[in-house]
Design an enzyme around this catalytic site. Sequence first.
Site, PDB file in Angstrom:
ATOM      1  CG  ASP A 195      -1.989   1.110   1.124  1.00 61.90           C
ATOM      2  OD1 ASP A 195      -1.697   2.168   0.516  1.00 61.90           O
ATOM      3  OD2 ASP A 195      -3.104   0.904   1.640  1.00 61.90           O
ATOM      4  CB  ALA A 255     -11.294  -4.715  -3.737  1.00 61.86           C
ATOM      5  NE  ARG A 256     -16.720  -1.504  -6.486  1.00 62.37           N
ATOM      6  CZ  ARG A 256     -17.168  -1.557  -5.251  1.00 62.37           C
ATOM      7  NH1 ARG A 256     -16.830  -2.591  -4.480  1.00 62.37           N
ATOM      8  NH2 ARG A 256     -17.946  -0.615  -4.770  1.00 62.37           N
ATOM      9  CG  ASP A 280     -18.197 -10.301  -2.228  1.00 58.93           C
ATOM     10  OD1 ASP A 280     -19.230 -10.991  -2.370  1.00 58.93           O
ATOM     11  OD2 ASP A 280     -18.214  -9.140  -1.789  1.00 58.93           O
ATOM     12  CD  GLU A 285     -19.637  -7.647  -9.508  1.00 59.90           C
ATOM     13  OE1 GLU A 285     -18.592  -7.899  -8.902  1.00 59.90           O
ATOM     14  OE2 GLU A 285     -20.452  -6.768  -9.115  1.00 59.90           O
ATOM     15  CG  HIS A 304     -20.305  -6.882  -5.341  1.00 64.99           C
ATOM     16  ND1 HIS A 304     -19.867  -6.073  -6.364  1.00 64.99           N
ATOM     17  CD2 HIS A 304     -19.851  -6.287  -4.210  1.00 64.99           C
ATOM     18  CE1 HIS A 304     -19.196  -5.047  -5.878  1.00 64.99           C
ATOM     19  NE2 HIS A 304     -19.182  -5.154  -4.572  1.00 64.99           N
ATOM     20  CB  ALA A 307     -19.782  -7.664   3.821  1.00 61.39           C
TER      21      ALA A 307
END
Length: 365
Positions: A195, A255-256, A280, A285, A304, A307
Amino acid sequence: MADIRNVPGPRTDDRFTVGVSRDFLDSEGNNVWGDIRLGELDAGPGVDWHYLPRDTDELLAADVDGLDAVLFAGPAVTERTFAGATRPPLLFARFGVGYDAVDLNACTRHGALVTITPDGARRPVATATLALLLAVLHNLPAKDRLVRTGRWAEKEQWMGLGLTGRRVGLIGLGNTARDLVGLLRPFEVDVVAYDPYCPQDVARVLGVRLADADTVVAEADAVIVMCALTEETRHFVDARRLALMKPSAVLLNVARGPIVDEAALIEALRCRRIRGAGLDVLESEPPDPRNPLLSMDQVVLSPHALAWTDEMSAGNGGSAVRAVLDVSQGRVPPFVVNREATEEPGLVRRLGVWAAGSGTVGVHA
């Protein structure tokens, strides 16, 4: 500078009007997320709210003109959201942390703040990521299918990997990833992360070693993608980086989808270059029914929605509602992603009107 055509004149009423995007509702008019704390808007002094009359993939000026704020989940916010509007919203409060469907430059030009809800999503996403990691390492869906299809005797082919003592590599060490680090501590894992925006002292306090991306993917037993989608991160995990991974390693993406080159991932899984994957999110999509990922036993998939829990509903909703209430009192809320908009004269003026009405001193949080 703000478009002067959209700088409002004095208000003629004292009600703060909020539109909630209609994609929250099912066909019977029930909120699919359950309790997202909209009742707190009713308690807000001088606040009126309603669901937008139209379910749409893109908010247009006709949908939002005259509203002071919009609380939304799925629709895109684009230049057309403002085209021809005489009084565009002061705030677009996103229910969630992603904003790749929001044209931040357009919002800033037209004096509109955009907020996200990292405080609401942090723990639910971190918990879901841990659940996905364990499901992938333990081959949970494959073992479930063995029982359902009468293949009990094949269980020896699906020996899993324990998490304790492994090395977890994070692509992105933002708020949610930092929360995940805390959840991983009982497993005594070694965490290495890439990061470029995370200060060394923050990583040091977390007990995380920062390294370049190639080192992270090469050393980790589990690589977890947790960064934002930008032009810089699109296909960040490509064929070259997948080739650096250990054959025993797994890849997770929470994330994406476009951060991972899906075609390269499919090939890496097909030739057993890596052990497995937990996704996820996908590049497209929902996925094409012919997508090879759907038939791979070593892949765990979620629509997606990994969570999506009552905890997520209340957390994201509460955070977005608090942003709306802040602006209704003339305050700049936390978690604004286009901070430069706070300097736009039109926005400052409009916030000042609400601050004066509420007795708030100043407009900055």
